[in-house]
Design a protein around this motif. Structure first.
Motif, mmCIF file in Angstrom:
data_model
loop_
_atom_site.group_PDB
_atom_site.id
_atom_site.type_symbol
_atom_site.label_atom_id
_atom_site.label_comp_id
_atom_site.label_asym_id
_atom_site.label_seq_id
_atom_site.Cartn_x
_atom_site.Cartn_y
_atom_site.Cartn_z
ATOM 1 N N ARG A 155 0.305 -1.286 0.260
ATOM 2 C CA ARG A 155 0.117 0.158 -0.371
ATOM 3 C C ARG A 155 0.848 0.975 0.176
ATOM 4 N NH1 ARG A 155 -4.933 -0.540 3.687
ATOM 5 N NH2 ARG A 155 -5.840 -1.479 1.686
ATOM 6 N N GLU A 156 1.990 1.229 1.050
ATOM 7 C CA GLU A 156 2.886 2.609 1.354
ATOM 8 C C GLU A 156 3.643 2.407 -0.132
ATOM 9 O OE1 GLU A 156 3.028 -0.299 3.548
ATOM 10 O OE2 GLU A 156 1.174 1.344 4.498
ATOM 11 N N ARG A 157 3.990 1.254 -1.128
ATOM 12 C CA ARG A 157 5.052 1.633 -2.077
ATOM 13 C C ARG A 157 3.916 2.296 -3.566
ATOM 14 N NH1 ARG A 157 6.569 -3.753 -1.528
ATOM 15 N NH2 ARG A 157 5.139 -4.001 -2.916
ATOM 16 N N LEU A 158 2.527 1.515 -3.347
ATOM 17 C CA LEU A 158 1.555 2.368 -4.697
ATOM 18 C C LEU A 158 1.296 3.714 -4.211
ATOM 19 C CD1 LEU A 158 -0.486 2.163 -6.542
ATOM 20 C CD2 LEU A 158 -2.594 0.816 -5.080
ATOM 21 N N GLN A 159 0.812 4.069 -3.024
ATOM 22 C CA GLN A 159 1.214 5.658 -2.706
ATOM 23 C C GLN A 159 2.068 6.227 -3.506
ATOM 24 O OE1 GLN A 159 -1.763 6.849 -1.736
ATOM 25 N NE2 GLN A 159 -2.903 5.212 -1.727
ATOM 26 N N ALA A 160 3.285 5.838 -3.094
ATOM 27 C CA ALA A 160 4.284 6.447 -3.308
ATOM 28 C C ALA A 160 4.118 6.515 -5.774
ATOM 29 C CB ALA A 160 5.531 6.212 -3.199
ATOM 30 N N LYS A 161 3.966 5.348 -5.379
ATOM 31 C CA LYS A 161 4.106 5.863 -7.613
ATOM 32 C C LYS A 161 2.702 7.000 -7.509
ATOM 33 C CE LYS A 161 5.679 1.028 -7.521
ATOM 34 N NZ LYS A 161 4.893 -0.518 -8.214
ATOM 35 N N LEU A 162 1.961 6.422 -7.027
ATOM 36 C CA LEU A 162 0.221 7.676 -7.510
ATOM 37 C C LEU A 162 1.005 8.653 -7.188
ATOM 38 C CD1 LEU A 162 -2.597 5.614 -5.191
ATOM 39 C CD2 LEU A 162 -1.753 5.440 -8.132
ATOM 40 N N GLN A 163 1.996 8.706 -6.333
ATOM 41 C CA GLN A 163 2.386 10.908 -6.121
ATOM 42 C C GLN A 163 3.332 11.014 -6.835
ATOM 43 O OE1 GLN A 163 4.038 10.630 -2.140
ATOM 44 N NE2 GLN A 163 2.191 11.087 -0.971
ATOM 45 N N GLN A 164 3.940 10.259 -7.383
ATOM 46 C CA GLN A 164 4.591 10.430 -8.627
ATOM 47 C C GLN A 164 4.422 10.404 -10.608
ATOM 48 O OE1 GLN A 164 7.697 6.936 -9.032
ATOM 49 N NE2 GLN A 164 8.841 7.936 -7.376
ATOM 50 N N LEU A 165 3.089 9.972 -10.030
ATOM 51 C CA LEU A 165 1.786 9.675 -11.501
ATOM 52 C C LEU A 165 1.678 11.499 -11.205
ATOM 53 C CD1 LEU A 165 0.544 8.814 -13.296
ATOM 54 C CD2 LEU A 165 -1.128 8.205 -12.049
ATOM 55 N N GLU A 166 1.149 12.162 -10.039
ATOM 56 C CA GLU A 166 0.514 12.753 -9.950
ATOM 57 C C GLU A 166 1.413 14.507 -10.534
ATOM 58 O OE1 GLU A 166 -2.799 13.920 -9.649
ATOM 59 O OE2 GLU A 166 -3.226 11.975 -10.305
ATOM 60 N N LYS A 167 2.663 13.643 -10.172
ATOM 61 C CA LYS A 167 3.284 15.124 -10.292
ATOM 62 C C LYS A 167 4.619 14.879 -11.886
ATOM 63 C CE LYS A 167 5.873 14.867 -5.504
ATOM 64 N NZ LYS A 167 7.762 14.753 -4.970
ATOM 65 N N ALA A 168 3.992 14.000 -12.604
ATOM 66 C CA ALA A 168 4.729 13.600 -13.645
ATOM 67 C C ALA A 168 3.285 14.671 -14.605
ATOM 68 C CB ALA A 168 4.806 12.538 -14.230
ATOM 69 N N ARG A 169 2.056 14.289 -14.338
ATOM 70 C CA ARG A 169 0.540 14.532 -14.883
ATOM 71 C C ARG A 169 0.973 16.241 -14.707
ATOM 72 N NH1 ARG A 169 -4.286 11.584 -12.626
ATOM 73 N NH2 ARG A 169 -5.431 13.182 -13.394
ATOM 74 N N ALA A 170 1.004 16.367 -13.494
ATOM 75 C CA ALA A 170 0.683 18.174 -13.506
ATOM 76 C C ALA A 170 1.541 18.898 -14.340
ATOM 77 C CB ALA A 170 0.614 18.588 -11.898
ATOM 78 N N ALA A 171 2.943 18.751 -14.298
ATOM 79 C CA ALA A 171 4.148 18.949 -15.189
ATOM 80 C C ALA A 171 3.605 18.713 -16.626
ATOM 81 C CB ALA A 171 5.699 17.850 -14.855
ATOM 82 N N GLY A 172 2.772 17.713 -16.742
ATOM 83 C CA GLY A 172 2.034 17.759 -18.508
ATOM 84 C C GLY A 172 2.845 16.676 -19.155
ATOM 85 N N GLN A 173 3.750 15.597 -18.419
ATOM 86 C CA GLN A 173 4.756 14.945 -19.078
ATOM 87 C C GLN A 173 4.245 13.399 -18.933
ATOM 88 O OE1 GLN A 173 7.567 14.627 -15.856
ATOM 89 N NE2 GLN A 173 8.967 16.395 -16.530
ATOM 90 N N PRO A 174 4.458 12.852 -20.237
ATOM 91 C CA PRO A 174 4.003 11.349 -20.328
ATOM 92 C C PRO A 174 4.427 10.239 -18.904
ATOM 93 C CG PRO A 174 5.375 11.635 -22.244
ATOM 94 C CD PRO A 174 5.239 13.292 -21.260
ATOM 95 N N HIS A 175 4.068 8.840 -18.511
ATOM 96 C CA HIS A 175 4.042 8.841 -17.493
ATOM 97 C C HIS A 175 3.700 7.501 -17.539
ATOM 98 C CE1 HIS A 175 6.085 7.895 -12.987
ATOM 99 N NE2 HIS A 175 4.892 7.934 -12.957
ATOM 100 N N THR A 176 4.616 5.805 -17.244
ATOM 101 C CA THR A 176 4.379 4.532 -17.207
ATOM 102 C C THR A 176 3.785 4.537 -15.612
ATOM 103 O OG1 THR A 176 4.807 4.347 -19.076
ATOM 104 C CG2 THR A 176 4.287 2.574 -17.773
#
Length: 189
Positions: free
Chosen positions: A26-47
């Motif tokens: 759960r903690e790893r997933l939360q960290a990945k979701l936070q990275q995803l949000e940062k990439a989306r906010a910056a307008g960058q493609p993300h996987t």
């Protein structure tokens, strides 16, 4: 005799899938979701890559399972009508997902007229025209293997019915969903 055999096979639950459980998922997933949000906010493609335990953690916290195995019939639902996603979801007691190579296997325990039955589906995920699709490659109801043609028709009806189709529409920022090397991969634009 054949009918009795078929009924026994349907009622006999196939061995459940072994799904990895990891307390830190759960903690790893939360960290990945936070990275995803940062990439989306910056307008960058993300996987986003989810391991099996992380996916299980997400399912456990986001899927409303039927409490105590109570039959989940929707008020006013016609028994002859095709079931909607809500009607199916309301009877699901347990869901386990196994990710193997490029396949997804789902083990669903559901209540049908007061009896617990299991359904094992195996197949591949994809995105077509902005909609999530599932291409079944095998399945069992209880211990009874299901014919490929019947699986194809059932999945097609589920995904293409007017009541359900929009529920499988993905947000426009998701470009692809697939299982790759035992991980669920979501590609964002």
């Amino acid at each position: 005799a054949v009918l009795v055999l078929v009924i026994l096979l349907v009622l006999r639950r196939a061995p459940p899938l072994f799904v990895a459980v990891d307390p830190g998922a759960r903690e790893r997933l939360q960290a990945k979701l936070q990275q995803l949000e940062k990439a989306r906010a910056a307008g960058q493609p993300h996987t986003l890559r989810m391991q099996e335990a992380e996916l299980g953690s997400w399912i456990g916290s986001n899927l409303a399972l039927a409490p105590g195995g109570q039959p989940g019939t929707q008020p006013g639902a016609s028994p002859a009508a095709e079931p909607t996603i809500e009607e199916v979801r309301s009877t699901v007691r347990d869901l386990k997902i196994d990710l193997e190579d490029n396949r997804l296997r789902a083990d669903v325990l559901f209540n049908f007229h007061g009896m617990d039955l299991s359904l094992l589906l195996e197949g591949q995920l994809s995105v077509q025209g902005g909609y999530l699709r599932f291409e079944p490659t095998g399945g069992k109801l209880g211990s009874l293997p299901l014919p490929q043609a019947a699986l194809q028709r059932a999945v097609q009806r589920l995904f293409d019915s007017p009541e359900n189709k929009e529920k499988f529409q993905l947000p426009p920022e998701i470009a692809d969903i697939r299982v790759e090397n035992g991980e669920l991969v979501l590609s964002y634009k």
